[in-house]
Scaffold this active site. Structure first.
Site, PDB file in Angstrom:
ATOM      1  N   LYS A 125       0.845  -1.216   0.000  1.00 23.47           N
ATOM      2  CA  LYS A 125       0.000   0.000   0.000  1.00 23.47           C
ATOM      3  C   LYS A 125       0.867   1.248   0.000  1.00 23.47           C
ATOM      4  CE  LYS A 125      -1.339   1.616   3.977  1.00 23.47           C
ATOM      5  NZ  LYS A 125      -1.231   2.932   4.617  1.00 23.47           N
ATOM      6  N   ASN A 126       1.858   1.289   0.873  1.00 20.87           N
ATOM      7  CA  ASN A 126       2.620   2.531   1.015  1.00 20.87           C
ATOM      8  C   ASN A 126       3.518   2.793  -0.194  1.00 20.87           C
ATOM      9  OD1 ASN A 126       1.324   3.118   3.350  1.00 20.87           O
ATOM     10  ND2 ASN A 126       2.918   2.337   4.709  1.00 20.87           N
ATOM     11  N   ARG A 157      -3.211   9.751   4.037  1.00 22.20           N
ATOM     12  CA  ARG A 157      -1.916  10.372   4.284  1.00 22.20           C
ATOM     13  C   ARG A 157      -1.111  10.517   2.988  1.00 22.20           C
ATOM     14  NH1 ARG A 157      -0.616  13.604   8.061  1.00 22.20           N
ATOM     15  NH2 ARG A 157       1.618  13.908   8.162  1.00 22.20           N
ATOM     16  N   CYS A 188      -3.934   7.723   9.453  1.00 22.65           N
ATOM     17  CA  CYS A 188      -4.101   7.176  10.798  1.00 22.65           C
ATOM     18  C   CYS A 188      -3.669   8.196  11.838  1.00 22.65           C
ATOM     19  CB  CYS A 188      -3.284   5.899  10.943  1.00 22.65           C
ATOM     20  SG  CYS A 188      -3.972   4.537  10.004  1.00 22.65           S
ATOM     21  N   ARG A 221       1.592  14.590  13.268  1.00 26.43           N
ATOM     22  CA  ARG A 221       2.285  14.047  12.098  1.00 26.43           C
ATOM     23  C   ARG A 221       2.756  15.233  11.262  1.00 26.43           C
ATOM     24  NH1 ARG A 221      -0.651   8.806   9.674  1.00 26.43           N
ATOM     25  NH2 ARG A 221       1.385   8.632   8.700  1.00 26.43           N
ATOM     26  N   PRO A 222       3.880  15.830  11.667  1.00 24.18           N
ATOM     27  CA  PRO A 222       4.337  17.049  11.000  1.00 24.18           C
ATOM     28  C   PRO A 222       4.813  16.801   9.573  1.00 24.18           C
ATOM     29  CG  PRO A 222       5.906  16.355  12.691  1.00 24.18           C
ATOM     30  CD  PRO A 222       4.787  15.357  12.705  1.00 24.18           C
ATOM     31  N   ASP A 227       7.079  19.280   8.265  1.00 24.15           N
ATOM     32  CA  ASP A 227       8.102  20.339   8.131  1.00 24.15           C
ATOM     33  C   ASP A 227       9.295  19.884   7.286  1.00 24.15           C
ATOM     34  OD1 ASP A 227       8.391  18.706  10.604  1.00 24.15           O
ATOM     35  OD2 ASP A 227      10.316  19.711  10.716  1.00 24.15           O
ATOM     36  N   GLN A 228       9.637  18.594   7.345  1.00 22.83           N
ATOM     37  CA  GLN A 228      10.808  18.135   6.581  1.00 22.83           C
ATOM     38  C   GLN A 228      10.517  18.097   5.085  1.00 22.83           C
ATOM     39  OE1 GLN A 228      13.905  17.699   8.098  1.00 22.83           O
ATOM     40  NE2 GLN A 228      12.663  18.634   9.691  1.00 22.83           N
ATOM     41  N   ASP A 240       4.897  -0.115  12.121  1.00 21.53           N
ATOM     42  CA  ASP A 240       3.598  -0.580  11.617  1.00 21.53           C
ATOM     43  C   ASP A 240       3.304  -2.035  11.980  1.00 21.53           C
ATOM     44  OD1 ASP A 240       3.206   1.921  10.622  1.00 21.53           O
ATOM     45  OD2 ASP A 240       3.709   1.420   8.551  1.00 21.53           O
ATOM     46  N   ARG A 271      -8.446   0.104   5.005  1.00 27.22           N
ATOM     47  CA  ARG A 271      -7.579   1.063   4.307  1.00 27.22           C
ATOM     48  C   ARG A 271      -6.357   0.351   3.735  1.00 27.22           C
ATOM     49  NH1 ARG A 271      -7.737   6.538   7.637  1.00 27.22           N
ATOM     50  NH2 ARG A 271      -6.509   7.175   5.876  1.00 27.22           N
TER      51      ARG A 271
HETATM   52  C1  EPZ Z   1       4.946   6.430   6.745  1.00 22.50           C
HETATM   53  O1  EPZ Z   1       4.330   7.541   7.349  1.00 22.50           O
HETATM   54  C2  EPZ Z   1       3.887   5.363   6.624  1.00 22.50           C
HETATM   55  N1  EPZ Z   1       2.789   5.904   5.817  1.00 22.50           N
HETATM   56  C3  EPZ Z   1       3.393   4.946   7.992  1.00 22.50           C
HETATM   57  O2  EPZ Z   1       2.560   3.806   7.807  1.00 22.50           O
HETATM   58  C4  EPZ Z   1       4.556   4.537   8.894  1.00 22.50           C
HETATM   59  O3  EPZ Z   1       4.098   4.365  10.214  1.00 22.50           O
HETATM   60  C5  EPZ Z   1       5.647   5.603   8.884  1.00 22.50           C
HETATM   61  O4  EPZ Z   1       6.029   5.937   7.529  1.00 22.50           O
HETATM   62  C6  EPZ Z   1       6.902   5.160   9.618  1.00 22.50           C
HETATM   63  O5  EPZ Z   1       7.403   3.983   9.046  1.00 22.50           O
HETATM   64  C7  EPZ Z   1       2.878   5.918   4.493  1.00 22.50           C
HETATM   65  O6  EPZ Z   1       3.847   5.474   3.898  1.00 22.50           O
HETATM   66  C8  EPZ Z   1       1.714   6.475   3.755  1.00 22.50           C
HETATM   67  P1  EPZ Z   1       7.502   9.476   8.667  1.00 22.50           P
HETATM   68  P2  EPZ Z   1       5.041   8.964   7.310  1.00 22.50           P
HETATM   69  O7  EPZ Z   1       7.521  10.752   7.923  1.00 22.50           O
HETATM   70  O8  EPZ Z   1       5.793   9.094   6.033  1.00 22.50           O
HETATM   71  C9  EPZ Z   1       8.514  12.601  12.163  1.00 22.50           C
HETATM   72  C10 EPZ Z   1       0.613   2.497   7.918  1.00 22.50           C
HETATM   73  O9  EPZ Z   1       0.153   1.908   8.932  1.00 22.50           O
HETATM   74  N2  EPZ Z   1       8.415  13.628  11.103  1.00 22.50           N
HETATM   75  O10 EPZ Z   1       8.531   8.462   8.400  1.00 22.50           O
HETATM   76  O11 EPZ Z   1       4.009   9.969   7.625  1.00 22.50           O
HETATM   77  C11 EPZ Z   1       7.154  12.006  12.521  1.00 22.50           C
HETATM   78  O12 EPZ Z   1       6.482  12.773  13.480  1.00 22.50           O
HETATM   79  C12 EPZ Z   1       1.153   3.902   8.022  1.00 22.50           C
HETATM   80  O13 EPZ Z   1       0.655   1.982   6.803  1.00 22.50           O
HETATM   81  C13 EPZ Z   1       8.777  14.919  11.362  1.00 22.50           C
HETATM   82  O14 EPZ Z   1       9.155  15.268  12.483  1.00 22.50           O
HETATM   83  O15 EPZ Z   1       6.058   8.803   8.520  1.00 22.50           O
HETATM   84  C14 EPZ Z   1       7.530  10.638  13.016  1.00 22.50           C
HETATM   85  O16 EPZ Z   1       7.868  10.735  14.373  1.00 22.50           O
HETATM   86  C15 EPZ Z   1       0.700   4.586   9.225  1.00 22.50           C
HETATM   87  N3  EPZ Z   1       8.688  15.845  10.346  1.00 22.50           N
HETATM   88  C16 EPZ Z   1       8.782  10.286  12.216  1.00 22.50           C
HETATM   89  O17 EPZ Z   1       9.256  11.521  11.683  1.00 22.50           O
HETATM   90  C17 EPZ Z   1       8.279  15.514   9.089  1.00 22.50           C
HETATM   91  O18 EPZ Z   1       8.229  16.382   8.216  1.00 22.50           O
HETATM   92  C18 EPZ Z   1       8.557   9.321  11.070  1.00 22.50           C
HETATM   93  O19 EPZ Z   1       7.514   9.806  10.217  1.00 22.50           O
HETATM   94  C19 EPZ Z   1       7.917  14.183   8.836  1.00 22.50           C
HETATM   95  C20 EPZ Z   1       7.989  13.252   9.858  1.00 22.50           C
END
Ligand code: EPZ
Length: 462
Positions: free
Chosen positions: A63-64, A134, A158, A163-164, A166-167, A349, A441
Site C-alpha cells: 500500500k505505502n 496520508r 491514521c 504528524r508534522p 516540516d521536513q 507498523d 484502508r
Molecule cells: C509512513 O508515514 C507510513 N505511511 C506509515 O505507515 C509509517 O508508520 C511511517 O512511515 C513510519 O514507518 C505511508 O507510507 C503512507 P515518517 P510517514 O515521515 O511518512 C517525524 C501504515 O500503517 N516527522 O517516516 O508519515 C514524525 O512525526 C502507516 O501503513 C517529522 O518530524 O512517517 C515521526 O515521528 C501509518 N517531520 C517520524 O518523523 C516531518 O516532516 C517518522 O515519520 C515528517 C515526519
C-alpha cells in the site's frame, strides 16, 4: 484578508482549519490529523477465537509503495502500466484523487493500472478526499515537478499523534520553492526547481519520497542526506528510474537525484509485496500455534520480524519468495523486548500486532515505540480483553500469559485494527471489532484470506 503563513516565520497561534482548531507553533511542525474517515465505519468484524491458522496466504502489493508510485506517475510525460496495485480503500481513494486531477486511469481485475497523466489539467488537489488519506501528500512533490506549483489539503491518515510535514517543506524550499499555508491548504511554488543538498533533521519516509519525487525534474543534482531506507522508498525510486529518471542510492541514507527534464515513461512496473501485511500473517501463525506459509514476499524485508519471532520461540523457514512460520501445540512463546525503529529496524507498523503476540508470551516483555508519540491507544482495548499492559509515553510493559477473552473493541487505526483481529483470534469467545473501515484502508481481502487459513471471522454490515 490573506492569512498565508510563510514557512520561515515561527508563530504561536490557533488556526481554524475546516471545523477543527489547530494549535500551531510552527505551521508545519505540529499538525495533527484531521480526518480518519473512509469506507463504511458502521461495519464490524466478528471473530470467534481459538482456531489454529494453517495453510498458504499470498501477500498483496505494498500500500505505502503504491501511494508513492501513483503520485510519482502524475509527473510523467507519457503513459505507464503499474502492476500488483492492492485493492484497498486508501489506494482506491488515491486513484479517485488522481482522476480528479485529470489523469486517465483504467484498472483491470488483476491489480493492474493503465495510467495516462498527460491529461492532468490542474495543480490543485483540494477535494475533501485528499484529507482522508496520508499518502496524498506525495502529490505536492509530483505536481510541483510537473507544473512548478501545487496546492493540496493538509493530508489525513491514521491518527497516532502529531504528524508534522516540516521536513517535506524544508526539502521543497531547498529546491527553490516558496511554501505557504492558507485555510488548511498547503501551497508550494517555484519559478524553477534547482538541485540542492538537503540534510533531513529526522529520518522521514514521507519527506524522503516527496523530495525525491519533486527533484526528479529539477535542474542539476539533488542529494538527500539522512534519508529513510524503507523498502517502499527503493520501490518508488525503481519506478521513477524505470520511467526515465536518474535516482541513485535509494535504500541507503544518501540518495542522489540527477534531474531529467522529460520523463518519457511508456514502461510497466510491478509494485513490491506489502511488508506489513506479510508480517501480520507471520505473527498470526505464531499466535495461534499455527503453520502458515506466507507467499509473494521479500524475505530480506522481513528479517527484523523473523529474528524476533525466532527469539520468541517460533520456527521460521525462509524460501526465495516465501516464509513459513509455525509453532507446535506443546510449544510456548517466550517474552521479548522490542524497539521500533526506521528500516532496517523493527517497523512501527507491526508494533500493535507484536504487542498482542507478547500478551501470549508467559512473563514480562517490553515494547518501546520510537517512531510515533501516541501509538499505544489500542492498549485499553486489549486490557478490556484481559491483557495486563502498562503503557506510559513510548513504553509498554506487557505481563504475558493471561488468557484473553472476547469483547467489543475498536480499530483505533489501521495496524491497531489488525492487532484487534489478532487478539480476537487468540481470545476465548467472540470479539467484535468496530470501525473496521480503518483496517480496510490497508489489508486487501482480509476476511477472505483469514477464512482460507481457517479463521472464524465474518464481516457484519450494518
Ligand atoms: C509512513 O508515514 C507510513 N505511511 C506509515 O505507515 C509509517 O508508520 C511511517 O512511515 C513510519 O514507518 C505511508 O507510507 C503512507 P515518517 P510517514 O515521515 O511518512 C517525524 C501504515 O500503517 N516527522 O517516516 O508519515 C514524525 O512525526 C502507516 O501503513 C517529522 O518530524 O512517517 C515521526 O515521528 C501509518 N517531520 C517520524 O518523523 C516531518 O516532516 C517518522 O515519520 C515528517 C515526519
Amino acid at each position: 484578508m490573506k492569512t498565508s503563513t510563510a514557512i520561515k516565520s515561527v508563530q504561536v497561534t490557533d488556526k481554524k482549519i475546516g471545523e477543527g482548531v489547530l494549535k500551531v507553533h510552527h505551521p508545519f511542525m505540529s499538525l495533527t490529523d484531521l480526518s480518519d474517515e473512509g469506507g463504511n465505519s458502521m461495519a464490524s468484524y466478528i471473530v470467534r477465537g481459538g482456531n489454529r491458522l494453517a495453510g498458504d496466504v499470498t501477500v498483496s502489493g505494498s500500500k505505502n509503495a503504491a501511494l508513492g508510485i501513483l503520485s510519482a506517475a502524475m509527473l510523467l510525460d507519457g503513459a505507464c502500466k503499474i502492476e500488483n496495485v492492492p485493492d484497498v480503500a486508501d489506494i482506491n481513494v488515491m486513484i479517485e484523487i488522481c482522476k480528479d486531477l485529470g489523469a486517465k486511469i483504467k484498472r483491470d481485475n488483476e491489480g493492474t493500472l493503465l495510467i495516462d497523466p498527460t491529461s492532468i489539467n490542474t495543480h490543485e488537489a483540494i477535494e475533501d478526499k485528499v484529507r482522508s488519506i496520508r499518502g496524498s501528500y506525495y502529490l505536492l512533490g509530483a505536481l510541483l515537478a510537473r507544473f512548478g506549483k501545487a496546492s493540496l489539503y493538509m493530508p489525513g491518515g491514521c491518527n497516532f499523534g502529531t504528524r508534522p510535514v516540516d521536513q517535506h517543506m524544508k526539502g521543497f524550499e531547498a529546491l527553490g520553492a516558496e511554501v505557504s499555508l492558507e485555510h488548511g491548504i498547503i501551497h508550494v511554488e517555484a519559478d524553477k526547481l534547482l538541485g540542492e543538498h538537503i540534510f533531513l533533521d529526522v529520518v522521514s519516509v514521507g519527506a524522503t519520497i516527496n523530495i525525491m519525487i519533486a527533484a526528479v525534474k529539477a535542474e542539476g543534482t539533488t542529494v538527500i542526506e539522512n534519508a529513510a531506507r524503507e523498502p517502499h522508498i527503493v520501490d518508488v525510486a525503481n519506478f521513477l528510474n524505470t520511467m526515465g529518471a536518474n535516482v541513485r542510492g535509494a535504500g541507503t541514507d544518501v540518495i542522489r537525484i540527477t534531474g531529467t527534464p522529460v520523463m518519457p515513461a511508456g514502461s510497466s512496473y510491478s509494485i513490491i509485496p506489502d511488508q506489513i501485511e506479510a508480517g501480520t500473517y507471520m505473527m498470526m501463525a505464531a499466535l495461534t500455534h499455527g503453520d502458515i506459509t506466507v507467499r509473494n514476499l521479500i524475505p530480506k524485508h522481513m528479517e527484523p520480524l523473523s529474528a524476533k519471532l525466532e527469539e520468541m520461540g517460533a520456527h521460521v523457514e525462509s524460501g526465495d519468495d516465501s516464509i513459513r512460520v509455525w509453532l507446535d501445540e506443546n510449544e510456548h512463546l517466550k517474552p521479548a523486548s522490542f524497539k521500533t525503529m526506521p528500516y532496517p529496524g523493527f517497523p512501527t507498523d507491526l508494533q500493535p500486532q507484536a504487542t498482542v503476540l507478547l500478551c501470549l508470551a508467559e512473563g514480562s516483555s517490553k515494547m518501546m515505540e520510537n517512531v510515533w508519540d501516541n501509538r499505544f491507544q489500542y492498549v485499553d482495548d486489549l486490557k478490556m480483553m484481559g491483557a495486563d499492559i502498562m503503557a506510559s509515553g513510548k513504553l509498554a510493559v506487557i505481563q504475558g500469559g493471561n488468557p484473553l477473552t472476547g469483547a467489543k473493541v475498536t480499530a483505533r487505526d489501521l495496524r491497531a485494527g489488525a492487532a484487534m483481529v489478532m487478539a480476537g483470534l487468540a481470545a476465548e469467545g467472540v470479539t467484535e471489532i468496530v470501525e473496521i473501515n480503518k483496517i480496510e484502508r490497508g489489508y486487501e481481502r482480509f476476511v477472505n484470506k483469514l477464512q482460507s487459513l481457517g479463521a472464524d471471522i465474518s464481516r457484519l454490515d450494518r
